[in-house]
Design an enzyme around this catalytic site. Sequence first.
Site, PDB file in Angstrom:
ATOM      1  N   ARG A   9       5.362  39.121  18.112  1.00 20.11           N
ATOM      2  CA  ARG A   9       4.835  38.647  19.145  1.00 20.11           C
ATOM      3  C   ARG A   9       6.226  38.466  20.335  1.00 20.11           C
ATOM      4  NH1 ARG A   9       5.690  33.634  19.795  1.00 20.11           N
ATOM      5  NH2 ARG A   9       3.742  33.000  20.688  1.00 20.11           N
ATOM      6  N   PRO A  33      14.072  33.093  -1.155  1.00 15.56           N
ATOM      7  CA  PRO A  33      14.535  31.414  -0.628  1.00 15.56           C
ATOM      8  C   PRO A  33      16.111  31.321  -0.566  1.00 15.56           C
ATOM      9  CG  PRO A  33      13.471  31.618  -2.920  1.00 15.56           C
ATOM     10  CD  PRO A  33      13.323  32.860  -2.291  1.00 15.56           C
ATOM     11  N   GLU A  45      10.420  36.322 -11.257  1.00 15.68           N
ATOM     12  CA  GLU A  45      11.267  35.203 -11.307  1.00 15.68           C
ATOM     13  C   GLU A  45      12.399  35.505 -10.476  1.00 15.68           C
ATOM     14  OE1 GLU A  45       9.199  33.383 -13.026  1.00 15.68           O
ATOM     15  OE2 GLU A  45      10.841  32.410 -12.828  1.00 15.68           O
ATOM     16  N   ASP A 105       7.853  29.344  24.669  1.00 13.89           N
ATOM     17  CA  ASP A 105       7.243  28.772  23.523  1.00 13.89           C
ATOM     18  C   ASP A 105       8.413  27.515  22.926  1.00 13.89           C
ATOM     19  OD1 ASP A 105       5.120  30.133  22.647  1.00 13.89           O
ATOM     20  OD2 ASP A 105       6.357  31.631  21.726  1.00 13.89           O
TER      21      ASP A 105
END
Length: 248
Positions: A152, A87, A114, A167
């Site tokens: 893709r 993150p 963690e 897209d």
Amino acid sequence: MRIDVFSIFPEMFEGPFSTSIIKRARERDLVDIRTYNIRDWAIDKHQLTDDTPYGGGGGMVMKPEPLFAAVEDVRGEDVCPVILLTPQGRVLTQAVAAELAARPRLMLLCGRYEGVDERVREHLATDEISIGDYVLSGGELAAMVVVDAVVRLLPGALGFEGSAVEDSHATGLLEGAHYTRPPLFREWPVPEILISGHHARIVAWRRQQALLRTLERRPDLLATAPLTAKERQWLRAQGYEGPFAEAV
Ligand code: ADE
């Protein structure tokens, strides 16, 4: 393209990597995806991949040795991006996906617990990617998202080549609405223009719908989307007051 994925839960990838677009891309040899169990490179007899953090505190930290050994073994003499899913990484966007899709080889490292020993981040990973500002239980789901977004884009991966180009986000705008048969469902008709057969007018209408939808839902995207002078003027008339990038 080749993608190596390192995880302590390689079985998590079985379904997503053998279904739909990714399955077809693998069958067509557009991508060679291999998953590895980091535990196979653990050195002690209990095959431990995590340990308690120095300095105390809760949770466990992934040990550096198995991760370094796994990546170095599989990579051999090759030089390629080694991406840690975390993150704390740079946020995945369509532009990042396109950048990765242009590489011949990627390695993805899935952290768990963690966190991962800092020396992995400093001396093994060459890039760090986050799939958004929320915390997952590990990098596996994030790695699946990265692989899907990248695969893709490989030429030949989608049945209809135009679809990746138009897209949402690929044009810098959100896509407008799509319709299929029946022309009238309950009391809701398909817009007349789409049934008209006027190709040029349909293209112009779709572009206008994309501009409108982006204005309604993600006006922040209009600041960087490539827009003509006429489109910018039209958006102003619709009430857009934000900034624009250079006209194209
Ligand atoms: N690992 C845990 N949360 C993550 C996130 N948001 N993106 C990438 N990897 C993660």
